[in-house]
Scaffold this active site. Structure first.
Site: not given
Ligand code: SIN
Length: 185
Positions: A23-27, A98
């Site tokens: 699951f990704g929530y940012g970049s 990360e």
């Molecule tokens: C994410 O995107 O899930 C982790 C934070 C990031 O890499 O910005």
């Protein structure tokens, strides 16, 4: 500088699986520069996205860190993002990407068709050395406006995330308020 790569490689909970949901929530929503088999919009519960993690390696420097997102626990909250079905080998480049404080955690994620899967999320908790925590909106926007690192301006991270969330039709008050502050500067 902190490097969670080795710790994450020990957290190989899904190593025996042919594929893993991430699951990704940012970049990870807007910069999917890794191999994946499938992607789906998804959400997790009990967490909210916040620009509280310092970036010393991507969107800032050790001297002038930028701000990137992590998750904070909020009862009843929903955090929308993007889920990727990956093979275990893809975790190596992701651990590297990360490494500034994020740890692989197990999470349940929900898909729009009502189904659910167990998978991984990279999370930076408030006890990691790169954690910056909350600050007034204007101060966070000013820091983001100034910071720049090897992956580019911190500003682009915020703007790209806000556009990606709009495209997914996700309303995220924290992200959109910060975007507005940044545009006002
Ligand atoms: C994410 O995107 O899930 C982790 C934070 C990031 O890499 O910005």
């Amino acid at each position: 500088m902190i490097d969670t790569t080795a710790i994450n490689q020990q957290r190989n909970q899904f190593a025996q699986h042919a594929d893993i949901w991430l699951f990704g929530y940012g970049s990870l929503i807007w910069k999917a520069d890794f191999a994946y088999l499938e992607s789906r919009s998804a959400y997790i519960t009990g967490w909210e996205r916040r620009f509280w993690q310092g970036s010393h390696d991507h969107r800032g420097t050790p001297e002038a860190p930028g701000r990137v997102v992590t998750l904070t626990p909020v009862a009843g909250a929903i955090c929308h993002g993007m889920a990727y079905r990956i093979t275990p080998e893809t975790l190596a480049p992701l651990d590297h990407r990360e490494k500034n404080g994020y740890l692989r955690e197990i999470t349940s994620m929900h898909f729009t068709d009502g189904s659910e899967a167990q998978g991984l999320v990279y999370m930076a908790t408030d006890d990691n050395p790169a954690f910056l925590g909350p600050a007034p909106l204007e101060a966070m926007a000013q820091q983001i406006a100034r910071a720049e690192g090897p992956s580019g301006p911190n500003r682009d991270y915020l703007m790209n995330l806000a556009s990606a969330l709009r495209e997914l039709q996700v309303d995220d008050a924290h992200i959109f308020a910060l975007e507005e502050q940044l545009q006002r500067l």
